[in-house]
Design a protein around this motif. Structure first.
Motif, PDB file in Angstrom:
ATOM      1  N   ALA A  33       0.845  -1.197   0.000  1.00 27.42           N
ATOM      2  CA  ALA A  33       0.000   0.000   0.000  1.00 27.42           C
ATOM      3  C   ALA A  33       0.882   1.249   0.000  1.00 27.42           C
ATOM      4  N   ASP A  34       2.054   1.145   0.622  1.00 27.62           N
ATOM      5  CA  ASP A  34       3.034   2.244   0.603  1.00 27.62           C
ATOM      6  C   ASP A  34       4.395   1.659   0.206  1.00 27.62           C
TER       7      ASP A  34
ATOM      8  N   HIS B 147       4.799   1.984  12.501  1.00 28.87           N
ATOM      9  CA  HIS B 147       3.548   1.333  12.115  1.00 28.87           C
ATOM     10  C   HIS B 147       3.885   0.033  11.407  1.00 28.87           C
ATOM     11  N   SER B 148       2.892  -0.840  11.303  1.00 27.46           N
ATOM     12  CA  SER B 148       3.061  -2.036  10.477  1.00 27.46           C
ATOM     13  C   SER B 148       2.007  -1.959   9.377  1.00 27.46           C
ATOM     14  N   SER B 149       1.872  -3.022   8.628  1.00 27.16           N
ATOM     15  CA  SER B 149       0.740  -3.139   7.705  1.00 27.16           C
ATOM     16  C   SER B 149      -0.478  -3.612   8.493  1.00 27.16           C
ATOM     17  N   ASP B 150      -1.663  -3.282   7.995  1.00 22.42           N
ATOM     18  CA  ASP B 150      -2.866  -3.862   8.622  1.00 22.42           C
ATOM     19  C   ASP B 150      -2.953  -5.353   8.298  1.00 22.42           C
TER      20      ASP B 150
ATOM     21  N   ALA C 109      -1.184   5.909   6.019  1.00 22.37           N
ATOM     22  CA  ALA C 109      -2.400   5.416   5.364  1.00 22.37           C
ATOM     23  C   ALA C 109      -3.207   4.515   6.301  1.00 22.37           C
ATOM     24  N   LYS C 110      -4.445   4.255   5.891  1.00 20.12           N
ATOM     25  CA  LYS C 110      -5.302   3.371   6.690  1.00 20.12           C
ATOM     26  C   LYS C 110      -4.687   1.995   6.864  1.00 20.12           C
ATOM     27  N   LYS C 111      -3.935   1.597   5.858  1.00 20.33           N
ATOM     28  CA  LYS C 111      -3.317   0.279   5.915  1.00 20.33           C
ATOM     29  C   LYS C 111      -1.985   0.304   6.683  1.00 20.33           C
TER      30      LYS C 111
ATOM     31  N   VAL D 268       0.150   6.614  -2.721  1.00 24.23           N
ATOM     32  CA  VAL D 268      -0.958   6.911  -1.815  1.00 24.23           C
ATOM     33  C   VAL D 268      -0.920   8.362  -1.332  1.00 24.23           C
ATOM     34  N   SER D 269       0.247   8.928  -1.125  1.00 23.73           N
ATOM     35  CA  SER D 269       0.303  10.301  -0.611  1.00 23.73           C
ATOM     36  C   SER D 269      -0.038  11.302  -1.715  1.00 23.73           C
TER      37      SER D 269
END
Ligand code: GLC
Ligand code: CA
Length: 575
Positions: A60-61, A104-107, A172-174, A392-393
């Motif tokens: 996602a990123d 952060h990690s991935s969702d 991001a959300k993810k 994504v950004s």
């Protein structure tokens, strides 16, 4: 373990794996591709590689959303291939540092899958979960715990029905933020570090590491702020130093490794809190951003023409601001910024401005990083519509400026100026179809379109030209490594007021080095101070084929740069 601070003599090459080189012919860069290019990397004279994330990830990123910290993304290879890359790098004298993304990690990380499933599971407290300000799901009128914005995708909170709670995501959300206040999470970070260090990697680039500690209570921010609400409550948070010291003491001090922390929005004074050499040192150096904003006001969204004085001011303030007590990380490109020639130089004087920009930072005090493709002068691409972005950004910025009332045309103009896609087009290795990036029989579609200028701008063409930017990078890196003054010397800026020239002197270790860079398409004039006798100095580098003098002065052609050296000169000093 005695730290040798080997990184002070290092020059790193950054690989963003998806676009570096595709070895197996599926159009996606990978570690097989890297294996085939280790000789090329070593030929640059660099002494290390920084890998942007190689881990399994839903992308996602592009890997900055890690699903498994202990493995390699199957698109890129396996742990076995990674070990081969590591060995191959070490055999060539190249250190290897990994990207460590633990804010952060991935969702899609197993920890998060479990964490979101209920309020009482083993990972329940591994992320930042809060009740809504008003209860219920957004459909039922529930509202997030506070008014923070994410940096990448709308509000900083997402609702999870299974817990009837919200999780924080600064990006991001993810990319759910890990709860670093939980000692189990910190212990896991230490396990991750040891896993890679024990395998033989030489250190880490720590992603947005200044964000890992959030203010207690997560209070609302000023609602009138236009964007990025909340940042002051997580940047340099209350426990960040405690946690970084813990990682250093528990793990990093057991290895002769190095760390470079990414630190957006930081002053030199603040940087000392993280990187001052001594018993409490947390990080070996920081990636800072001030010099990367010399073409915008406040944010990437309010552009202005490149301002050389701001660029000089930013670089100079870090050279002197650390007062010799901490070490700098030096860079002008990475995977998050447009190509530097298109930004600060000139595509019409591509090679000349590329050389001058190289000189502007390669002889400063600190450890330089060169981003893939920078050494051959790759330039920005063009997006005909925001849908052509993979970033994504970029979608977020586009949405925000549209909401602010900008026309689609203006929004697209801004996207083309700022998008990270520019840095992420595949590396142009040759003029063959697929630019030599696509492996196998070269027929696969590359994962992202290759810049159409690849028949002209590519590694093979640069190798064949003794005056190429590539040849210049090799010469500049070799020069830097040969001269102790670059590591040891003090820093003095000349012609501070000039809007065309960046000129600085490095003095120390019995040497004196003068660097003069024109960052202007017009002729410029440099007169040397009396203590620098140009005729007596050794001309070590010049962006053009000849370097005529006019007395103790010279005219600089568009974007010309020169480096002069005097041996047996200069006081022993550290800036
Ligand atoms: C850093 C990375 C960037 C990423 C972000 C979130 O700034 O360099 O690519 O998107 O962190 O992980
Ligand atoms: Ca591939």
């Amino acid at each position: 373990m005695q730290r040798t601070r080997w990184y002070k003599d290092a020059v790193f090459y950054q690989i963003w794996p998806r676009s570096f080189c595709d070895g197996n012919g599926d159009g996606i860069g990978d570690l097989w591709g890297v294996l085939g290019k280790l000789d090329y990397i070593a030929s640059l004279g660099v002494t290390g590689i920084w890998f942007s994330p190689l881990y399994p990830s839903p992308q996602a990123d592009f890997g900055y959303d890690i699903a498994d910290y202990y493995d390699i993304n199957p698109e890129y290879g396996t742990l076995e291939v990674f070990r081969q890359v590591l060995d191959g790098a070490h055999e060539r004298g190249l250190k290897v540092i990994m990207d460590l993304v633990v804010n952060h990690s991935s969702d899609e990380c197993a920890w998060f899958a479990e964490s979101r499933s209920s309020r009482d599971n083993r990972y329940a407290d591994w992320y930042i979960w809060r009740d809504g300000k008003t209860p219920g799901s957004p459909e039922e009128g529930g509202t997030p715990p506070n008014n923070w914005d994410s940096l990448f995708e709308g509000k900083a909170w997402e609702y999870e029905p299974a817990r009837d709670q919200w999780y924080l995501h600064i990006f991001a959300k993810k990319q759910p933020d890990l709860n670093m206040d939980n000692p189990e999470v910190r212990a896991e970070v230490e396990r991750i570090m040891r896993f890679w260090l024990d395998m033989g990697v030489d250190g880490f680039r720590e992603d947005v590491i200044t964000y890992i500690s959030k203010v207690e209570g997560l209070p609302d921010d000023n609602p009138l702020k236009p964007a990025a609400r909340g940042m002051q409550f997580y940047d340099h948070g209350p426990h960040v130093h405690e946690y970084l010291r813990q990682f250093r003491r528990d793990v990093l001090d057991d290895y002769d490794c190095m760390t470079v922390g990414e630190a957006p929005m930081i002053s030199a004074e603040k940087a000392l809190e993280y990187a001052e050499e001594g018993p409490d040192q947390e990080l070996d150096m920081l990636f800072t951003f001030e010099h990367m904003g010399a073409d915008c006001l406040f944010t990437d969204w309010i552009p202005r023409p490149f301002d050389l004085r701001s660029y000089k001011q930013a670089l100079g303030s870090w050279q002197t601001g650390l007062g010799g007590r901490a070490w700098n990380a030096l860079y002008i490109e990475n995977h998050d910024h447009p190509r530097i020639i298109s930004r600060y130089g000139s595509e019409s004087y591509r090679v000349e401005s590329g050389k001058s920009l190289a000189c502007s930072y390669l002889f400063l005090r600190g450890t330089p990083f060169v981003y893939q493709g920078q050494e051959i002068g790759m330039t920005n691409t063009h997006l005909a519509s925001v849908d052509e972005s993979a970033d994504v950004s970029t979608f977020n910025q586009h949405r925000l400026v549209r909401e602010m009332g900008l026309s689609e045309k203006a929004a697209l103009w801004l996207v083309n100026r700022a998008t990270r896609d520019h840095a992420r087009t595949p590396v142009q290795w040759s003029s063959a179809p697929g630019a030599g990036f696509v492996g196998g029989d070269g027929t696969a579609e590359p994962w992202y379109p290759i810049n159409p200028n690849y028949p002209v701008i590519n590694v093979a063409a640069a190798e064949a030209d003794p005056h190429s930017l590539l040849a210049f990078y090799r010469a500049a890196i070799a020069l830097r490594r040969r001269l102790p003054v670059v590591r040891e010397g003090g820093y003095r800026e000349l012609k501070r007021a000039s809007g065309q020239l960046y000129a600085y002197v490095r003095e120390g270790a019995g040497q004196r080095l003068l660097v003069v860079c024109s960052l202007s398409p017009k002729t410029a004039y440099f007169s040397a101070p009396a203590d620098l006798d140009l005729a007596a100095g050794e001309l070590c580098l010049c962006g053009y084929e000849d370097a005529p003098l006019e007395g103790n002065a010279f005219f600089l052609r568009p974007y010309e740069c020169r480096v002069y050296l005097w041996e047996d000169a200069g006081e022993e000093q550290v800036c």
